[in-house]
Write an enzyme that holds these catalytic residues in place. Structure first.
Site, PDB file in Angstrom:
ATOM      1  N   GLU A  37       0.874  -1.171   0.000  1.00  0.00           N
ATOM      2  CA  GLU A  37       0.000   0.000   0.000  1.00  0.00           C
ATOM      3  C   GLU A  37       0.916   1.228   0.000  1.00  0.00           C
ATOM      4  O   GLU A  37       1.805   1.327   0.841  1.00  0.00           O
ATOM      5  CB  GLU A  37      -0.876  -0.025   1.258  1.00  0.00           C
ATOM      6  N   ARG A 264       4.657 -12.512  10.031  1.00  0.00           N
ATOM      7  CA  ARG A 264       5.347 -11.245   9.807  1.00  0.00           C
ATOM      8  C   ARG A 264       6.721 -11.285  10.421  1.00  0.00           C
ATOM      9  O   ARG A 264       6.951 -11.987  11.397  1.00  0.00           O
ATOM     10  CB  ARG A 264       4.601 -10.095  10.507  1.00  0.00           C
ATOM     11  N   LYS A 274       3.948   0.692   9.739  1.00  0.00           N
ATOM     12  CA  LYS A 274       4.060   1.935   8.982  1.00  0.00           C
ATOM     13  C   LYS A 274       3.448   3.108   9.735  1.00  0.00           C
ATOM     14  O   LYS A 274       3.909   4.235   9.612  1.00  0.00           O
ATOM     15  CB  LYS A 274       3.390   1.774   7.607  1.00  0.00           C
TER      16      LYS A 274
HETATM   17  P1  ATP Z   1       1.971  -2.072   8.027  1.00  0.00           P
HETATM   18  O1  ATP Z   1       1.220  -2.715   9.131  1.00  0.00           O
HETATM   19  O2  ATP Z   1       3.379  -1.751   8.355  1.00  0.00           O
HETATM   20  O3  ATP Z   1       1.235  -0.922   7.399  1.00  0.00           O
HETATM   21  P2  ATP Z   1       1.073  -3.630   5.821  1.00  0.00           P
HETATM   22  O4  ATP Z   1       0.987  -5.103   5.801  1.00  0.00           O
HETATM   23  O5  ATP Z   1      -0.209  -2.890   5.889  1.00  0.00           O
HETATM   24  O6  ATP Z   1       2.097  -3.213   6.913  1.00  0.00           O
HETATM   25  P3  ATP Z   1       1.561  -3.318   3.054  1.00  0.00           P
HETATM   26  O7  ATP Z   1       2.144  -2.177   2.329  1.00  0.00           O
HETATM   27  O8  ATP Z   1       0.133  -3.609   2.844  1.00  0.00           O
HETATM   28  O9  ATP Z   1       1.860  -3.072   4.590  1.00  0.00           O
HETATM   29  O10 ATP Z   1       2.442  -4.610   2.814  1.00  0.00           O
HETATM   30  C1  ATP Z   1       2.769  -5.105   1.544  1.00  0.00           C
HETATM   31  C2  ATP Z   1       3.130  -6.544   1.682  1.00  0.00           C
HETATM   32  O11 ATP Z   1       4.206  -6.702   2.585  1.00  0.00           O
HETATM   33  C3  ATP Z   1       1.961  -7.346   2.217  1.00  0.00           C
HETATM   34  O12 ATP Z   1       1.852  -8.544   1.498  1.00  0.00           O
HETATM   35  C4  ATP Z   1       2.344  -7.597   3.639  1.00  0.00           C
HETATM   36  O13 ATP Z   1       1.810  -8.790   4.099  1.00  0.00           O
HETATM   37  C5  ATP Z   1       3.869  -7.623   3.591  1.00  0.00           C
HETATM   38  N1  ATP Z   1       4.421  -7.208   4.862  1.00  0.00           N
HETATM   39  C6  ATP Z   1       4.215  -6.046   5.494  1.00  0.00           C
HETATM   40  N2  ATP Z   1       4.850  -6.018   6.690  1.00  0.00           N
HETATM   41  C7  ATP Z   1       5.478  -7.202   6.810  1.00  0.00           C
HETATM   42  C8  ATP Z   1       6.303  -7.799   7.807  1.00  0.00           C
HETATM   43  N3  ATP Z   1       6.614  -7.159   8.943  1.00  0.00           N
HETATM   44  N4  ATP Z   1       6.779  -9.045   7.580  1.00  0.00           N
HETATM   45  C9  ATP Z   1       6.497  -9.693   6.434  1.00  0.00           C
HETATM   46  N5  ATP Z   1       5.728  -9.197   5.464  1.00  0.00           N
HETATM   47  C10 ATP Z   1       5.217  -7.966   5.630  1.00  0.00           C
HETATM   48 MG    MG Z   2      -1.726  -3.432   4.189  1.00  0.00          MG
END
Ligand code: ATP
Ligand code: MG
Length: 564
Positions: A37, A264, A274
C-alpha cells in the site's frame, strides 16, 4: 539476480508450490505478486515479503508482479509510489512490464459488484457506522441482519449506480456482501465491499471515482485478473481467507489463486508498523524516512547495508507460520560478514590527539604502501603519507596502564599500523592538566617488520596531520532501548522507548588521504573503528561525512596479532 537458487532454503510455501506443480494445478504456472500500500516507505518486514515473492518466481521460472494496493486514497501519495519502486529495484528485483495498481481495476471491480447485486449476493445498506457495529454482533453472539438486506435487485442496482454518480454523502450508504450474519467468522458477516469517499484526488484516478472498494474485495479480484497463482500474505489475513475465496467463487472469473499466510517479521529494538514509522517521521524523531537509524530500506541503504546482505538475512530467517521477534544480531551478522569480505580497509582517527615524532625531519614525508584487505590480495593496496606530525586516537594513549592495555603508554612502544614502531618520550599538557600532545621518537628500522628482541605492546592506527582530511563521523546505535520496542507502559507512548543516544556526531575526525575520494555507496572498514560509508545526503559537502554502518564485533582480537 539469480543467485538465490542454490542458497534459498525450502519452506512450507515452496512445498505447497512443489505439490501444485506435481498435480498440475494452475497448469504448473507460478505467478506471485508483491502488493504494497503506497502509504509509507518499505521496511525490513517488506523485504521479507519481497524476497519471498520475487525469489519464488525466480526459482520456479515464474513471474512476480508489483502491484500498488491503492484503494485508500487519503493516506497514499506519489512519493511513496516512487520510493517503493526504487527500493524494490535496489533490493535486486524487477517486475519488467508488470507494474499494476489496484486502481487499474476500478471499472472491473465495479462491474463485478453489479454482477453480485444481480445475483442477489450484495446489497446497498443505509445503516450508519454505529448501527453497523451494533448489528454485527460479537465473537460470542451472532449478528443481526440489516433491515436493508431484503432490498430488491432493481433497487440495489439503482442505489449502487447513484452511489457511483455521487448522489449520496460520505457514509450515507455502503455496498455489502450478503453472506452470513451468524458466521463465527466476523469477516463473513455481510462485509462492506464499497464505501463513499468524496473530495479525494486519487494519485492514479484523480476524481473519476467517489466510491472506493474495500481491500478484502479488491485483493482477490486483482490477484485473479493478473493470473496470480499463489497469493502470499501475512498471518493476520488468515481469517480473511474465507472471504477471499467467497468473492472469487461468486463472480464469473475463471482464475482462483490460493491465498497462503506466513508470519510477519518483527525485529528486536525497532518497529515495523508503517503507522509508527510515519509518526517518527512526521513528529521529527528522525530526520526522515531514510534516516540511517530507520528500519526502512531507504534508511538501511543510506546507513550502508548492502542489498545482498539484506537478502541473505531474509533467507536466514526463513518463512514459517510462527510469530516471533528476530534478534537484531541476526541482521547484523549478515551485514558484517558481507562487509568483512568486501570492504577495503582505511585508517581514520575519530578522537584525535596530536603526536609529534621528534627524530623525524620536519620537511620530510614518505609514501608507504598498505594493503586494502588483510586476506584478499586481489583487492590491491593504497598509498599512505607518513610525516613528523600525526594524529592518533585519544583512547590509544594512557600515561600509565597495566599489561592488558596494548596501546601506547608513557615511555612505552607501539607499532603504527602499516608504518613504524614509535616510543612515547614526553606528554604535553595544558594548564588544566589535559593531554594536548605526545612527543615521540620512531625507529627507522621497523618499517614492515617486527623489532628483534623488543616487546611492542600492540598496533594502533593513525593519520598524517599534514595529509589527512578533516571531516565528520556519525555513530548510530539502536533506535529503541527495548527489544520489544512497541510495548508501552500504562499511559505511555511507544516513543518513550526511543534511545536518546541513537545518534552521536563527531566533528573533528581525520581520514587518511585515500578517503578524500570516497564515492557514494562505497563501504570501508576504518580499522579498529567499524565499517563506514559516505553519507549520500551529505556527499556535496566539502568536508566528508561518514556514517558508521556497524561496529566491528571483535576488533582487538583481530588487530593485535603482529602483522595482523
Ligand atoms: P503495516 O502494518 O506496516 O502498514 P502492511 O501489511 O499494511 O504493513 P503493506 O504495504 O500492505 O503493509 O504490505 C505489503 C506486503 O508486505 C503485504 O503482502 C504484507 O503482508 C507484507 N508485509 C508487510 N509487513 C510485513 C512484515 N513485517 N513481515 C512480512 N511481510 C510484511
Ligand atoms: Mg496493508
Amino acid at each position: 539476480m539469480s543467485n538465490s537458487q542454490n542458497s534459498t532454503p525450502t519452506n512450507f510455501i515452496r512445498q505447497i508450490i512443489d505439490q501444485d506443480r506435481q498435480t498440475g494445478k494452475h497448469g504448473g504456472r507460478v505467478h506471485t505478486r508483491f502488493p504494497p500500500e503506497p502509504n509509507g516507505y518499505l521496511h525490513i518486514g517488506h523485504a521479507k515479503s519481497i524476497v519471498l515473492n520475487f525469489g519464488i518466481a525466480e526459482d520456479y521460472q515464474g513471474l512476480c508482479n508489483l502491484r500498488f494496493d491503492d484503494t485508500n486514497p487519503h493516506k497514499e501519495n506519489i512519493e511513496f509510489v516512487e520510493s517503493i519502486q526504487d527500493d524494490v529495484h535496489w533490493l535486486g528485483y524487477d517486475w519488467d512490464d508488470r507494474l499494476f495498481y489496484a486502481s487499474d481495476y476500478f471499472q472491473h471491480l465495479y462491474d463485478f459488484a453489479v454482477e453480485l447485486i444481480e445475483n442477489g449476493k450484495a446489497f446497498v445498506c443505509d445503516l450508519d457506522g454505529e448501527e453497523m457495529r451494533a448489528y454485527r454482533g460479537t465473537l460470542t453472539e451472532p449478528g443481526r441482519e440489516s433491515p436493508y438486506r431484503a432490498r430488491s435487485v432493481a433497487e440495489n442496482l439503482e442505489l449502487f449506480q447513484r452511489m457511483k454518480a455521487g448522489d449520496f454523502e460520505d457514509g450515507a450508504r455502503v455496498l455489502r456482501a450478503k453472506i452470513d450474519m451468524a458466521s463465527p467468522n466476523m469477516n463473513m458477516r455481510d462485509p462492506t465491499l464499497y464505501r463513499i469517499r468524496h473530495g479525494v484526488i486519487h494519485h492514479q484516478t484523480g476524481e473519476a471515482w467517489c466510491i472506493y472498494p474495500m481491500y478484502d474485495y479488491t485483493h482477490p479480484i486483482s490477484d485473479a485478473l493478473e493470473g496470480i497463482t499463489h497469493s502470499l500474505c501475512t498471518l493476520e489475513f488468515e481469517d480473511h481467507r474465507p472471504l477471499y475465496d467467497w468473492v472469487l467463487d461468486n463472480i464469473s472469473i475463471p482464475n482462483h489463486p490460493q491465498q497462503i499466510e506466513f508470519s510477519r517479521l518483527n525485529l528486536a529494538y525497532t518497529v515495523v508498523s508503517k503507522r509508527k514509522l510515519t509518526q517518527l517521521v512526521d513528529e521529527g524523531y528522525v530526520e526522515g524516512w531514510d534516516d540511517p537509524r530507520m528500519p526502512t530500506l531507504a534508511g538501511m541503504r543510506r546507513r550502508g547495508y548492502s542489498a545482498a546482505s539484506i537478502r541473505e538475512f531474509c533467507h536466514r530467517i526463513g518463512v514459517t507460520k510462527a510469530d516471533g521477534l528476530v534478534e537484531m544480531g541476526m541482521l547484523e551478522n549478515c551485514i558484517r560478514e558481507d562487509l568483512n569480505a568486501h570492504a577495503p580497509r582505511r585508517m581514520a582517527v575519530l578522537h584525535p590527539l596530536k603526536l609529534v615524532i621528534e627524530n623525524y625531519p620536519e620537511e620530510k614525508s614518505e609514501t608507504l604502501k598498505a594493503p586494502n584487505h588483510p586476506k584478499d590480495e586481489s583487492m590491491g593496496g593504497r598509498e599512505i603519507e607518513f610525516c613528523r606530525e600525526i594524529y592518533i586516537d585519544r583512547a590509544d594513549f594512557r600515561e600509565q596502564a597495566n599489561k592488558k592495555y596494548k596501546r601506547l603508554v608513557s615511555g612505552g612502544e607501539v607499532r603504527l599500523r602499516n608504518a613504524y614502531v614509535i616510543k612515547c618520550e614526553e606528554v604535553m599538557k595544558n594548564n588544566q592538566g589535559e593531554i594536548v600532545e605526545l612527543r615521540c621518537s620512531y625507529d627507522p628500522e621497523t618499517l614492515g617488520k617486527n623489532p628483534e628482541g623488543r616487546k611492542v605492546r600492540g598496533v594502533i592506527h593513525w593519520v598524517s596531520a599534514r595529509h589527512g582530511v578533516k571531516g565528520e563521523v556519525r555513530l548510530y546505535d539502536r533506535l529503541f532501548n527495548r527489544a520489544d520496542a512497541d510495548k508501552v507502559e500504562e499511559g505511555g507512548h511507544f516513543t518513550d522507548n526511543l534511545n536518546p543516544d541513537s545518534l552521536r556526531t563527531l566533528t573533528d575526525c581525520y581520514f587518511e588521504p585515500a578517503l578524500a575520494s570516497a564515492g557514494v555507496g562505497e563501504q570501508y572498514q576504518f580499522e579498529r573503528e567499524g565499517y563506514f560509508i559516505l553519507d549520500s545526503r551529505e556527499a556535496a559537502r566539502e568536508e566528508p561525512v561518514f556514517n558508521r554502518i556497524i561496529t566491528l564485533r571483535d576488533s582487538w582480537a583481530k588487530i593485535d596479532k603482529p602483522g595482523g
